[in-house]
Design an enzyme around this catalytic site. Sequence first.
Site, short mmCIF file in Angstrom:
data_model
loop_
_atom_site.label_atom_id
_atom_site.label_comp_id
_atom_site.label_asym_id
_atom_site.label_seq_id
_atom_site.Cartn_x
_atom_site.Cartn_y
_atom_site.Cartn_z
N VAL A 72 1.48 -1.66 -0.27
CA VAL A 72 -0.12 0.09 0.32
C VAL A 72 0.71 0.88 -0.04
O VAL A 72 1.99 1.21 0.25
CB VAL A 72 -0.99 0.07 0.68
CG1 VAL A 72 -2.05 1.17 1.88
CG2 VAL A 72 -1.51 -0.96 1.03
N ALA B 198 3.28 2.12 -2.56
CA ALA B 198 4.61 2.15 -2.64
C ALA B 198 4.87 2.54 -4.10
O ALA B 198 5.83 2.68 -4.72
CB ALA B 198 5.15 0.79 -2.41
N ALA C 173 -6.01 1.24 -7.23
CA ALA C 173 -6.89 1.05 -8.18
C ALA C 173 -6.95 -0.20 -8.27
O ALA C 173 -7.58 -0.40 -9.33
CB ALA C 173 -5.36 1.42 -9.68
N ASP D 23 -2.45 4.98 -13.54
CA ASP D 23 -2.86 3.73 -12.75
C ASP D 23 -3.69 2.55 -13.22
O ASP D 23 -3.71 1.32 -13.72
CB ASP D 23 -2.62 4.22 -11.34
CG ASP D 23 -1.38 4.38 -10.63
OD1 ASP D 23 -0.79 4.56 -11.53
OD2 ASP D 23 -1.14 4.27 -9.49
#
Length: 315
Positions: free
Chosen positions: A102, A104, A110, A152
Site C-alpha cells: 500500500v 508504495a 486502482a 494507474d
Amino acid sequence: MPAYSASAPGKIILFGEHAVVYGRPAIAVPVLDVSAKAIVTADPRGTPGRVNIQAPDIKLETTLDNLPADHPLAAVIINAASALRIDHIPACNIRVTSSIPVAAGMGSGAAVSVAILRAFSAFLGHTLSDNQVCDLAYEVEKIHHGTPSGIDNTVITYAKPVYFVKAEPIDILQVNRPFTIVIGDTGIQSPTAIVVSDVRKGWEKAMDKYEELFDAAGRIASSARQAIENGSTESLGPLMDANHDLLRQLGVSCPELDALVEIACSAGAEGAKLSGGGRGGNMIALVTPEQAGNVAIALEKAGAVRTIVTEVGVP
Ligand code: PMV
C-alpha cells in the site's frame, strides 16, 4: 452458492511519472507477481441492500452504510451500481484481499477498485466493458490521489504495458524482447497526493524550469518506447538513469531511494530510477536475468524491505 471473483495486477511506472500529470507521455507495466482480489457472494439471509465488506489486509469489517460515501471502497460499489442503473443492491458480502504493497507506487488502490468493479458487476448479472471499468476506477483514483493522470487505472484495467498520455485513448505497447526488472521497496509509505501537490507548488514558482524537466522526461519516455518496441532494451538502462536524475531535480527523490538506485547500479544493474510518486515507495532497476538475484540481495542488504524480480513483456 456461486461466488463471483476477479483479480487485478499491481503496476509499476517505468518512465515519465510526474511529467505525465502535465501531459507528457509515460510508460507503465502490469506487475503480475502481486494482485488484488475481490469475491462477491449473495447473503440470502441479509436485509435487502445490506452490503457486508471485509478487507482483512486493512483490518476493515463493516457495511456499506457505515462507510462515508467518499471512502474508496464505498465509492467503487456505489459508482458501479449507479453505472449499471441498479437502485436496489441485493444483500451480499464483498471480500477484498491484496498482496500489493500500500502507498508504495504499485497501484494497490486502482487494483482493488478494478477487482471489485469486475466481481461486483458479475454478481449483479452485468459485464462492464474495460473502458467502463477504467473510467469508474479513475473516479475512485481521484479520492486516493486528488488529480491523478489516470495511468494507474489504465495499466491495471488492461493488464498490458501502456504508453500513456493523459486523456488520450489507450495505447498498448508491444514489447519486442522481454526484459527483467528488480523492484525494491524502501518501506517508506509516501502518499502520492502530497508529492504531486509539492511538484505543483514548485511548477507554479518556476514554471520554465519545470516545463523543461517535464519535456526532457517526455523525450525519455518516447525514446524508451522505441527501444521497447525495437527490442533494443540495452538502451533502457541509461534512459532510467537520466529519468532518475530529472526526478531528483523535481525534488521527488529521497536519500533512501537515491541509495537503493546507487546500490543497484553498483551490484550490476544496467540502470535504475525511483518509480511512482517518490519520496519513498519503490525504485526499479533494469537487470539481465543472471544479475537479478545479486541485485535483489544487494538491495535487501541495503535496507529494501521487499524486492520483486519481474519479467516485462512475457505474454
Ligand atoms: O501511484 P504512483 O505512486 O505510482 O504514482 C503516480 C504517478 C504520478 O505521475 C506521480 C501521479 C499520476 O497521477 O500520474
